[in-house]
Design a protein around this motif. Sequence first.
Motif, PDB file in Angstrom:
ATOM      1  N   GLY A 106      74.198  68.100  76.328  1.00 28.40           N
ATOM      2  CA  GLY A 106      73.724  66.804  76.785  1.00 28.40           C
ATOM      3  C   GLY A 106      74.113  65.668  75.871  1.00 28.40           C
ATOM      4  N   GLY A 107      74.640  65.973  74.694  1.00 32.19           N
ATOM      5  CA  GLY A 107      75.037  64.924  73.769  1.00 32.19           C
ATOM      6  C   GLY A 107      73.898  64.020  73.371  1.00 32.19           C
ATOM      7  N   GLY A 108      72.665  64.519  73.457  1.00 31.65           N
ATOM      8  CA  GLY A 108      71.514  63.723  73.072  1.00 31.65           C
ATOM      9  C   GLY A 108      71.053  62.740  74.127  1.00 31.65           C
ATOM     10  N   ARG A 109      71.492  62.900  75.365  1.00 33.19           N
ATOM     11  CA  ARG A 109      71.166  61.898  76.390  1.00 33.19           C
ATOM     12  C   ARG A 109      69.671  61.696  76.590  1.00 33.19           C
ATOM     13  N   GLU A 110      68.862  62.737  76.326  1.00 29.26           N
ATOM     14  CA  GLU A 110      67.420  62.575  76.515  1.00 29.26           C
ATOM     15  C   GLU A 110      66.802  61.674  75.445  1.00 29.26           C
ATOM     16  N   TYR A 111      67.474  61.503  74.312  1.00 32.35           N
ATOM     17  CA  TYR A 111      66.966  60.644  73.235  1.00 32.35           C
ATOM     18  C   TYR A 111      67.605  59.255  73.241  1.00 32.35           C
ATOM     19  N   ARG A 112      68.749  59.129  73.864  1.00 30.11           N
ATOM     20  CA  ARG A 112      69.534  57.899  73.786  1.00 30.11           C
ATOM     21  C   ARG A 112      68.766  56.648  74.230  1.00 30.11           C
ATOM     22  N   PRO A 113      68.072  56.624  75.363  1.00 31.14           N
ATOM     23  CA  PRO A 113      67.365  55.389  75.745  1.00 31.14           C
ATOM     24  C   PRO A 113      66.359  54.943  74.681  1.00 31.14           C
ATOM     25  N   PHE A 114      65.639  55.891  74.119  1.00 27.41           N
ATOM     26  CA  PHE A 114      64.631  55.565  73.107  1.00 27.41           C
ATOM     27  C   PHE A 114      65.277  55.014  71.840  1.00 27.41           C
ATOM     28  N   VAL A 115      66.313  55.685  71.352  1.00 31.07           N
ATOM     29  CA  VAL A 115      66.949  55.276  70.096  1.00 31.07           C
ATOM     30  C   VAL A 115      67.824  54.043  70.276  1.00 31.07           C
ATOM     31  N   ILE A 116      68.707  54.067  71.252  1.00 31.79           N
ATOM     32  CA  ILE A 116      69.689  52.994  71.418  1.00 31.79           C
ATOM     33  C   ILE A 116      69.088  51.757  72.081  1.00 31.79           C
ATOM     34  N   ASN A 117      68.380  51.934  73.176  1.00 30.01           N
ATOM     35  CA  ASN A 117      67.870  50.781  73.926  1.00 30.01           C
ATOM     36  C   ASN A 117      66.586  50.184  73.362  1.00 30.01           C
ATOM     37  N   HIS A 118      65.801  50.997  72.652  1.00 31.04           N
ATOM     38  CA  HIS A 118      64.503  50.527  72.175  1.00 31.04           C
ATOM     39  C   HIS A 118      64.371  50.539  70.661  1.00 31.04           C
ATOM     40  N   GLY A 119      65.446  50.869  69.941  1.00 36.19           N
ATOM     41  CA  GLY A 119      65.397  50.874  68.482  1.00 36.19           C
ATOM     42  C   GLY A 119      64.454  51.927  67.927  1.00 36.19           C
ATOM     43  N   GLY A 120      64.253  53.005  68.678  1.00 34.45           N
ATOM     44  CA  GLY A 120      63.312  54.049  68.270  1.00 34.45           C
ATOM     45  C   GLY A 120      63.806  54.886  67.102  1.00 34.45           C
ATOM     46  N   LEU A 121      62.868  55.545  66.463  1.00 32.92           N
ATOM     47  CA  LEU A 121      63.157  56.466  65.369  1.00 32.92           C
ATOM     48  C   LEU A 121      62.600  57.827  65.748  1.00 32.92           C
ATOM     49  N   VAL A 122      63.463  58.842  65.728  1.00 32.02           N
ATOM     50  CA  VAL A 122      63.075  60.215  66.026  1.00 32.02           C
ATOM     51  C   VAL A 122      63.084  60.968  64.700  1.00 32.02           C
ATOM     52  N   VAL A 123      61.987  61.648  64.392  1.00 33.21           N
ATOM     53  CA  VAL A 123      61.857  62.345  63.111  1.00 33.21           C
ATOM     54  C   VAL A 123      61.697  63.835  63.363  1.00 33.21           C
ATOM     55  N   PHE A 124      62.488  64.628  62.643  1.00 36.07           N
ATOM     56  CA  PHE A 124      62.452  66.082  62.761  1.00 36.07           C
ATOM     57  C   PHE A 124      62.250  66.721  61.407  1.00 36.07           C
ATOM     58  N   ALA A 125      61.551  67.832  61.388  1.00 32.30           N
ATOM     59  CA  ALA A 125      61.496  68.675  60.192  1.00 32.30           C
ATOM     60  C   ALA A 125      62.806  69.452  60.130  1.00 32.30           C
ATOM     61  N   ALA A 126      63.321  69.662  58.929  1.00 30.58           N
ATOM     62  CA  ALA A 126      64.589  70.366  58.756  1.00 30.58           C
ATOM     63  C   ALA A 126      64.490  71.831  59.159  1.00 30.58           C
ATOM     64  N   GLY A 127      63.329  72.426  58.971  1.00 26.30           N
ATOM     65  CA  GLY A 127      63.134  73.838  59.289  1.00 26.30           C
ATOM     66  C   GLY A 127      62.752  74.636  58.061  1.00 26.30           C
ATOM     67  N   ASN A 128      62.217  75.815  58.280  1.00 25.36           N
ATOM     68  CA  ASN A 128      61.674  76.651  57.201  1.00 25.36           C
ATOM     69  C   ASN A 128      62.365  78.008  57.107  1.00 25.36           C
TER      70      ASN A 128
END
Length: 126
Positions: free
Chosen positions: A15-37
């Motif tokens: 999907g190339g990140g399409r589900e996150y794109r409107p939030f990040v690109i259009n709304h200046g959103g910040l998505v935060v993830f844990a790196a993993g354990n």
Amino acid sequence: MGWPVLDRPADHRAGGGREYRPFVINHGGLVVFAAGNDARTEPSSLAALPSQQGVAGSLPAADLERGWLVATAVDPYAPGCTLASYANACGQAARYCLAARAAPSIPMPMAAPTTWNYGTSFQPPR
């Protein structure tokens, strides 16, 4: 905002990140993830999505980097900034990754006065 469940690395790369794109690109959103354990040299594939290669070496989600943050954990008992033994390193996500002190104390109402938990999920803000 609800996110689709993506169980395999290929799901997000396709999907190339399409589900996150409107939030990040259009709304200046910040998505935060844990790196993993998993004590790996790279964060989870979803956490490193902006750096994941697509077809012919392309980076289909590279534009998400501006609103993407990966958090990992440093060992609070080791000298300097030593990665916690369980934490995945920033790896390919180094440009949009930070490390925070591990081992938060979490008050538990019905437990001992303080319960200690570990994991990179405590580093991102909640």
